[in-house]
Design a protein around this motif. Structure first.
Motif, PDB file in Angstrom:
ATOM      1  N   ASN A 193     -11.439 -17.598   3.604  1.00 63.97           N
ATOM      2  CA  ASN A 193     -12.217 -16.437   4.052  1.00 63.97           C
ATOM      3  C   ASN A 193     -11.726 -15.952   5.412  1.00 63.97           C
ATOM      4  N   ARG A 194     -11.462 -16.907   6.300  1.00 63.26           N
ATOM      5  CA  ARG A 194     -11.006 -16.551   7.646  1.00 63.26           C
ATOM      6  C   ARG A 194      -9.639 -15.853   7.589  1.00 63.26           C
ATOM      7  N   ALA A 195      -8.740 -16.389   6.777  1.00 61.66           N
ATOM      8  CA  ALA A 195      -7.419 -15.780   6.643  1.00 61.66           C
ATOM      9  C   ALA A 195      -7.529 -14.397   5.998  1.00 61.66           C
ATOM     10  N   MET A 244     -17.178 -13.060   9.388  1.00 61.75           N
ATOM     11  CA  MET A 244     -17.080 -11.792  10.116  1.00 61.75           C
ATOM     12  C   MET A 244     -17.902 -11.832  11.395  1.00 61.75           C
ATOM     13  N   ASP A 245     -19.044 -12.536  11.348  1.00 59.39           N
ATOM     14  CA  ASP A 245     -19.904 -12.647  12.528  1.00 59.39           C
ATOM     15  C   ASP A 245     -19.333 -13.609  13.556  1.00 59.39           C
ATOM     16  N   GLY A 284     -14.869 -12.302  13.734  1.00 58.70           N
ATOM     17  CA  GLY A 284     -14.394 -10.926  13.724  1.00 58.70           C
ATOM     18  C   GLY A 284     -14.099 -10.373  15.112  1.00 58.70           C
ATOM     19  N   GLU A 285     -15.062 -10.495  16.016  1.00 62.11           N
ATOM     20  CA  GLU A 285     -14.877  -9.974  17.377  1.00 62.11           C
ATOM     21  C   GLU A 285     -13.743 -10.706  18.090  1.00 62.11           C
ATOM     22  N   LYS A 286     -13.635 -12.007  17.885  1.00 62.91           N
ATOM     23  CA  LYS A 286     -12.563 -12.769  18.529  1.00 62.91           C
ATOM     24  C   LYS A 286     -11.194 -12.299  18.039  1.00 62.91           C
ATOM     25  N   MET A 287     -11.091 -11.999  16.750  1.00 61.50           N
ATOM     26  CA  MET A 287      -9.822 -11.484  16.226  1.00 61.50           C
ATOM     27  C   MET A 287      -9.500 -10.109  16.802  1.00 61.50           C
TER      28      MET A 287
END
Length: 297
Positions: free
Chosen positions: A182-184, A217-218, A221-224
């Motif tokens: 999911n992260r990838a 995503m929570d 997401g912002e870190k990416m």
């Protein structure tokens, strides 16, 4: 837990720190050990006691939490526990993600030494542990689990009993497979949206409302988007778990194509951002990968 007897914790890295902070906040007396000075300093600064060795910690604790990096490290620590334990054997709660074979060996050693043993790997980053929303996957004998129920209530109010020793590790590996992919997928989606010229935050907000939503995503997401790779979970730990998953899959003669690709991305991200970066750094393996040669028409 006896009211005035400190709980022992071995391993004061990101996860160990999140766990001891929850115990300190609950006014639980705590004694910790880590070979790294930084971990010991963090615990001491919050009011915890520091042991100079596993032997000292074992002599002063009736309950011991293990939160080290790998199953190999757990086995090394366990040797010290066996040698140090007196007639009243401390109960051991292992939160480290181990391979099923590793945890089975540890359980056999614990049984031979008369040490009650609870398997309790945690699904969630250190930040999620700290805010109390992580999930502990608990396995072992009912009596041992019940004896640390109060402690587990503090560490992980959310938990699931998953069966016998080994089942928690199997469950954690399967969960991690889904989580890491999911992260990838999120990283690839964000990188694609950026190349399309979309505003990253607008895209992420839309994705959160869509059928593609996942909790990653929570948390990532912002870190990416901002390239904030200060660690909540080290990407080296993510790769360690991915390699453990692939090792188990090979043993079971099961092909995991997405996890194989994801592990390659993790290795590339580590080469770019370093092993201590957050797992969100996987996006850099996509952002910085050379463009594929255009297919001729």
């Amino acid at each position: 837990m006896q009211p005035n007897t400190p709980v022992g914790i071995i391993g004061l890295g990101l996860m160990g720190t999140a766990l001891f902070e929850r115990l300190i906040d609950a006014d639980v007396p705590l004694i910790g050990f880590d070979i790294e000075p930084a971990g010991r300093a963090k615990l001491k600064a919050t009011g915890g006691m520091i042991a100079t060795s596993v032997r000292e910690l074992t002599g002063r604790s009736q309950t011991i939490i293990i939160a080290v990096f790998s199953g190999e490290q757990v086995e090394a620590v366990f040797g010290d526990l066996e040698n140090a334990a007196g007639p009243a054997r401390p109960i051991v709660v292992c939160t480290t993600t181990c391979g099923p074979d590793e945890i089975a060996r540890l359980a056999r050693r614990a049984a031979s030494a008369g040490i009650p043993f609870v398997e309790a790997p945690i699904s969630g980053t250190s930040a999620v542990v700290r805010d109390g929303t992580a999930i502990a996957l608990v396995a072992g004998e009912a009596g041992a689990i019940e004896s640390v129920g109060t402690l587990l209530d503090i560490l992980c109010p959310r938990r699931v009993r998953v069966g016998a020793i080994g089942d928690a590790s199997r469950t954690k590996l399967a969960i991690n497979l889904i989580l890491e992919n999911n992260r990838a997928a999120l990283a690839e989606g964000i990188a694609f949206a950026e190349r399309l010229g979309l505003d990253g935050r607008v895209f992420l907000a839309a994705a959160r409302e869509s059928a593609a939503y996942s909790r990653v995503m929570d948390t990532k997401g912002e870190k990416m988007l901002t390239r904030d790779f200060r660690p909540q979970s080290h990407i080296s730990q993510t790769l360690k778990d991915a390699e453990m998953i692939l090792e188990e899959a090979r043993r079971l003669r099961l092909l995991l194509p997405m996890t194989t690709t994801q592990a390659e991305l993790l290795r590339a991200a580590i080469a770019l951002e370093g092993p201590d970066s957050d797992s969100a750094a996987v996006i850099e393996a996509i952002r910085q990968r050379p463009a594929a040669t255009e297919v001729s028409r």
